[in-house]
Enzyme design. Structure first.
Site, mmCIF file in Angstrom:
data_model
loop_
_atom_site.group_PDB
_atom_site.id
_atom_site.type_symbol
_atom_site.label_atom_id
_atom_site.label_comp_id
_atom_site.label_asym_id
_atom_site.label_seq_id
_atom_site.Cartn_x
_atom_site.Cartn_y
_atom_site.Cartn_z
ATOM 1 N N HIS A 91 25.775 11.175 115.526
ATOM 2 C CA HIS A 91 25.276 11.266 116.907
ATOM 3 C C HIS A 91 26.315 10.733 117.899
ATOM 4 O O HIS A 91 26.629 11.384 118.896
ATOM 5 C CB HIS A 91 23.960 10.472 117.016
ATOM 6 C CG HIS A 91 23.385 10.414 118.394
ATOM 7 N ND1 HIS A 91 22.187 11.017 118.735
ATOM 8 C CD2 HIS A 91 23.844 9.826 119.524
ATOM 9 C CE1 HIS A 91 21.959 10.813 120.028
ATOM 10 N NE2 HIS A 91 22.931 10.075 120.524
ATOM 11 N N GLU A 92 26.872 9.572 117.596
ATOM 12 C CA GLU A 92 27.851 8.955 118.513
ATOM 13 C C GLU A 92 29.174 9.734 118.515
ATOM 14 O O GLU A 92 29.820 9.876 119.549
ATOM 15 C CB GLU A 92 28.103 7.490 118.143
ATOM 16 C CG GLU A 92 26.869 6.586 118.181
ATOM 17 C CD GLU A 92 26.073 6.687 119.474
ATOM 18 O OE1 GLU A 92 26.652 6.979 120.537
ATOM 19 O OE2 GLU A 92 24.848 6.487 119.416
ATOM 20 N N CYS A 101 18.468 8.969 122.588
ATOM 21 C CA CYS A 101 19.776 8.675 123.164
ATOM 22 C C CYS A 101 19.587 7.940 124.483
ATOM 23 O O CYS A 101 18.739 8.327 125.289
ATOM 24 C CB CYS A 101 20.517 9.995 123.387
ATOM 25 S SG CYS A 101 22.160 9.800 124.100
ATOM 26 N N LEU A 102 20.368 6.891 124.703
ATOM 27 C CA LEU A 102 20.258 6.137 125.959
ATOM 28 C C LEU A 102 20.585 7.015 127.169
ATOM 29 O O LEU A 102 20.143 6.726 128.271
ATOM 30 C CB LEU A 102 21.165 4.906 125.934
ATOM 31 C CG LEU A 102 20.741 3.779 124.989
ATOM 32 C CD1 LEU A 102 21.758 2.644 125.035
ATOM 33 C CD2 LEU A 102 19.347 3.259 125.309
ATOM 34 N N GLN A 127 29.351 6.987 127.543
ATOM 35 C CA GLN A 127 28.021 6.708 128.097
ATOM 36 C C GLN A 127 28.054 5.613 129.162
ATOM 37 O O GLN A 127 27.074 5.416 129.881
ATOM 38 C CB GLN A 127 27.034 6.341 126.979
ATOM 39 C CG GLN A 127 26.716 7.524 126.063
ATOM 40 C CD GLN A 127 25.728 7.145 124.993
ATOM 41 O OE1 GLN A 127 26.090 6.597 123.958
ATOM 42 N NE2 GLN A 127 24.446 7.384 125.262
ATOM 43 N N HIS A 130 29.194 12.444 120.979
ATOM 44 C CA HIS A 130 29.490 12.011 122.355
ATOM 45 C C HIS A 130 31.004 12.014 122.614
ATOM 46 O O HIS A 130 31.450 12.372 123.698
ATOM 47 C CB HIS A 130 28.964 10.592 122.612
ATOM 48 C CG HIS A 130 27.492 10.531 122.886
ATOM 49 N ND1 HIS A 130 26.909 11.190 123.946
ATOM 50 C CD2 HIS A 130 26.485 9.866 122.263
ATOM 51 C CE1 HIS A 130 25.599 10.938 123.947
ATOM 52 N NE2 HIS A 130 25.319 10.139 122.942
ATOM 53 N N GLY A 172 23.014 2.475 119.283
ATOM 54 C CA GLY A 172 24.375 3.004 119.265
ATOM 55 C C GLY A 172 24.795 3.386 120.667
ATOM 56 O O GLY A 172 23.952 3.662 121.525
HETATM 57 CO CO CO Z 1 23.507 9.274 122.407
#
Ligand code: CO
Length: 171
Positions: free
Chosen positions: A140-141, A98-99, A50, A144, A45
Protein backbone atom coordinates in the site's frame (compact mmCIF):
# COMPACT_ATOMS: atom_id res chain seq x y z
CA UNK A 1 6.35 17.87 14.30
CA UNK A 2 2.81 16.97 13.21
CA UNK A 3 2.20 17.86 9.56
CA UNK A 4 -0.96 18.23 7.47
CA UNK A 5 -2.02 15.16 5.53
CA UNK A 6 -2.47 15.50 1.76
CA UNK A 7 -6.02 14.33 1.09
CA UNK A 8 -7.41 12.65 -2.05
CA UNK A 9 -7.86 13.84 -4.82
CA UNK A 10 -4.96 16.29 -4.26
CA UNK A 11 -2.76 15.94 -7.37
CA UNK A 12 0.41 15.63 -5.29
CA UNK A 13 -0.73 12.06 -4.55
CA UNK A 14 -0.10 11.31 -8.26
CA UNK A 15 3.56 12.32 -8.08
CA UNK A 16 6.22 9.65 -8.48
CA UNK A 17 8.62 10.19 -5.57
CA UNK A 18 12.37 10.64 -5.99
CA UNK A 19 15.09 8.27 -4.82
CA UNK A 20 16.78 9.38 -1.60
CA UNK A 21 20.53 9.93 -1.93
CA UNK A 22 21.40 11.82 1.26
CA UNK A 23 20.96 9.95 4.53
CA UNK A 24 21.39 13.08 6.58
CA UNK A 25 19.79 15.14 9.32
CA UNK A 26 17.09 16.35 6.92
CA UNK A 27 16.00 12.77 6.17
CA UNK A 28 15.93 11.95 9.89
CA UNK A 29 13.78 15.02 10.52
CA UNK A 30 11.41 13.93 7.74
CA UNK A 31 11.14 10.44 9.29
CA UNK A 32 10.45 11.93 12.72
CA UNK A 33 7.80 14.29 11.33
CA UNK A 34 6.18 11.37 9.51
CA UNK A 35 6.10 9.37 12.74
CA UNK A 36 4.55 12.24 14.74
CA UNK A 37 1.93 12.76 12.02
CA UNK A 38 1.08 9.06 11.68
CA UNK A 39 0.72 8.69 15.44
CA UNK A 40 -1.45 11.80 15.72
CA UNK A 41 -3.78 10.57 12.96
CA UNK A 42 -3.77 7.01 14.36
CA UNK A 43 -2.50 5.52 11.11
CA UNK A 44 -0.39 2.38 10.76
CA UNK A 45 1.57 3.52 7.73
CA UNK A 46 2.56 6.71 5.96
CA UNK A 47 4.45 7.66 2.82
CA UNK A 48 6.38 10.94 2.61
CA UNK A 49 4.19 12.25 -0.23
CA UNK A 50 1.24 12.13 2.19
CA UNK A 51 2.83 15.09 3.96
CA UNK A 52 3.79 16.63 0.62
CA UNK A 53 7.40 15.39 0.33
CA UNK A 54 8.05 13.50 -2.92
CA UNK A 55 10.81 11.20 -1.67
CA UNK A 56 10.90 7.42 -1.59
CA UNK A 57 10.38 7.16 2.16
CA UNK A 58 7.68 5.23 4.04
CA UNK A 59 7.07 4.18 7.61
CA UNK A 60 4.93 1.44 9.13
CA UNK A 61 4.02 0.72 12.72
CA UNK A 62 1.55 -2.10 13.21
CA UNK A 63 0.11 -2.49 16.70
CA UNK A 64 0.61 -5.95 18.16
CA UNK A 65 -3.11 -6.34 18.74
CA UNK A 66 -6.27 -4.65 17.55
CA UNK A 67 -7.47 -3.15 20.82
CA UNK A 68 -7.80 0.61 21.19
CA UNK A 69 -5.25 0.74 23.99
CA UNK A 70 -2.57 -1.07 21.99
CA UNK A 71 0.74 0.50 22.88
CA UNK A 72 2.63 2.01 19.95
CA UNK A 73 6.37 2.25 20.46
CA UNK A 74 8.50 4.46 18.26
CA UNK A 75 11.33 1.94 18.24
CA UNK A 76 8.95 -0.57 16.60
CA UNK A 77 8.53 1.70 13.60
CA UNK A 78 9.79 0.24 10.35
CA UNK A 79 11.55 2.99 8.38
CA UNK A 80 11.85 2.13 4.70
CA UNK A 81 13.86 4.18 2.22
CA UNK A 82 14.23 3.46 -1.52
CA UNK A 83 12.28 0.17 -1.36
CA UNK A 84 12.31 -2.33 -4.23
CA UNK A 85 10.24 -5.52 -4.38
CA UNK A 86 12.45 -8.41 -5.36
CA UNK A 87 9.67 -11.00 -5.09
CA UNK A 88 5.85 -10.89 -4.94
CA UNK A 89 3.90 -14.14 -4.83
CA UNK A 90 0.33 -15.32 -4.46
CA UNK A 91 -2.73 -13.19 -3.88
CA UNK A 92 -4.82 -12.20 -0.89
CA UNK A 93 -7.62 -9.77 -0.17
CA UNK A 94 -7.77 -7.52 2.87
CA UNK A 95 -9.61 -4.42 3.96
CA UNK A 96 -7.49 -1.30 3.51
CA UNK A 97 -7.83 2.30 4.51
CA UNK A 98 -5.60 5.34 4.02
CA UNK A 99 -4.97 8.57 5.93
CA UNK A 100 -5.28 10.39 2.58
CA UNK A 101 -8.76 8.90 2.04
CA UNK A 102 -10.14 9.29 5.58
CA UNK A 103 -13.16 7.22 6.54
CA UNK A 104 -13.14 4.97 3.46
CA UNK A 105 -12.33 1.27 3.69
CA UNK A 106 -12.49 -1.41 1.02
CA UNK A 107 -11.16 -4.88 0.24
CA UNK A 108 -8.12 -4.74 -2.03
CA UNK A 109 -6.26 -7.58 -3.74
CA UNK A 110 -2.50 -7.76 -3.14
CA UNK A 111 0.37 -10.20 -3.32
CA UNK A 112 0.37 -12.54 -0.32
CA UNK A 113 4.11 -12.96 0.12
CA UNK A 114 6.75 -10.33 -0.53
CA UNK A 115 10.49 -9.90 -0.35
CA UNK A 116 11.67 -6.29 -0.35
CA UNK A 117 15.05 -4.66 -0.39
CA UNK A 118 15.38 -1.19 1.15
CA UNK A 119 17.67 1.13 3.07
CA UNK A 120 17.39 2.28 6.66
CA UNK A 121 17.80 5.88 7.88
CA UNK A 122 21.57 5.51 7.74
CA UNK A 123 21.60 4.14 4.18
CA UNK A 124 22.28 0.57 5.27
CA UNK A 125 20.83 -2.04 2.87
CA UNK A 126 18.26 -4.40 4.37
CA UNK A 127 15.93 -7.15 3.26
CA UNK A 128 12.49 -7.91 4.61
CA UNK A 129 10.35 -10.95 3.92
CA UNK A 130 6.73 -11.08 5.04
CA UNK A 131 3.40 -12.80 4.40
CA UNK A 132 1.24 -11.10 7.01
CA UNK A 133 -0.40 -7.69 7.27
CA UNK A 134 3.02 -6.04 7.00
CA UNK A 135 3.28 -7.35 3.42
CA UNK A 136 -0.03 -5.63 2.60
CA UNK A 137 0.99 -2.39 4.31
CA UNK A 138 4.30 -2.31 2.42
CA UNK A 139 2.49 -2.74 -0.91
CA UNK A 140 0.00 0.00 0.00
CA UNK A 141 2.73 2.48 0.98
CA UNK A 142 4.92 1.51 -1.98
CA UNK A 143 2.01 2.47 -4.28
CA UNK A 144 2.11 5.99 -2.78
CA UNK A 145 5.77 6.30 -3.80
CA UNK A 146 4.68 5.53 -7.37
CA UNK A 147 1.83 8.05 -7.31
CA UNK A 148 -0.95 5.55 -6.73
CA UNK A 149 -3.76 5.51 -4.17
CA UNK A 150 -5.57 2.30 -3.17
CA UNK A 151 -8.96 3.48 -4.48
CA UNK A 152 -7.48 3.17 -8.00
CA UNK A 153 -7.48 -0.60 -7.49
CA UNK A 154 -11.25 -0.75 -7.00
CA UNK A 155 -13.46 -2.31 -9.67
CA UNK A 156 -15.04 0.13 -12.15
CA UNK A 157 -18.42 0.06 -10.39
CA UNK A 158 -16.99 0.44 -6.89
CA UNK A 159 -14.72 3.25 -8.03
CA UNK A 160 -17.63 5.16 -9.57
CA UNK A 161 -19.64 4.78 -6.38
CA UNK A 162 -16.67 5.92 -4.30
CA UNK A 163 -15.99 9.02 -6.44
CA UNK A 164 -19.66 10.02 -6.21
CA UNK A 165 -19.73 9.64 -2.43
CA UNK A 166 -16.35 11.36 -2.04
CA UNK A 167 -17.48 14.41 -4.02
CA UNK A 168 -20.59 14.66 -1.88
CA UNK A 169 -18.53 14.48 1.29
CA UNK A 170 -16.26 17.37 0.33
CA UNK A 171 -18.84 19.67 -1.24
CO1 CO B 1 -2.28 5.28 2.07
Amino acid sequence: MIQDIVVYPDKRLKEVSDTVSEFDEELHKLLDNMYDTMLDKKGVGLAAIQIGIAQRVLIINLPENDTDDAIIKKEDTLEVINPVFISMKGTCKNQEGCLSVPGFYEDIERAAHIVMEYQDRHGKKKIIENQDFLAIALQHEMDHLDGKVFVEKLSFIKRKKFEKEWKKKFK
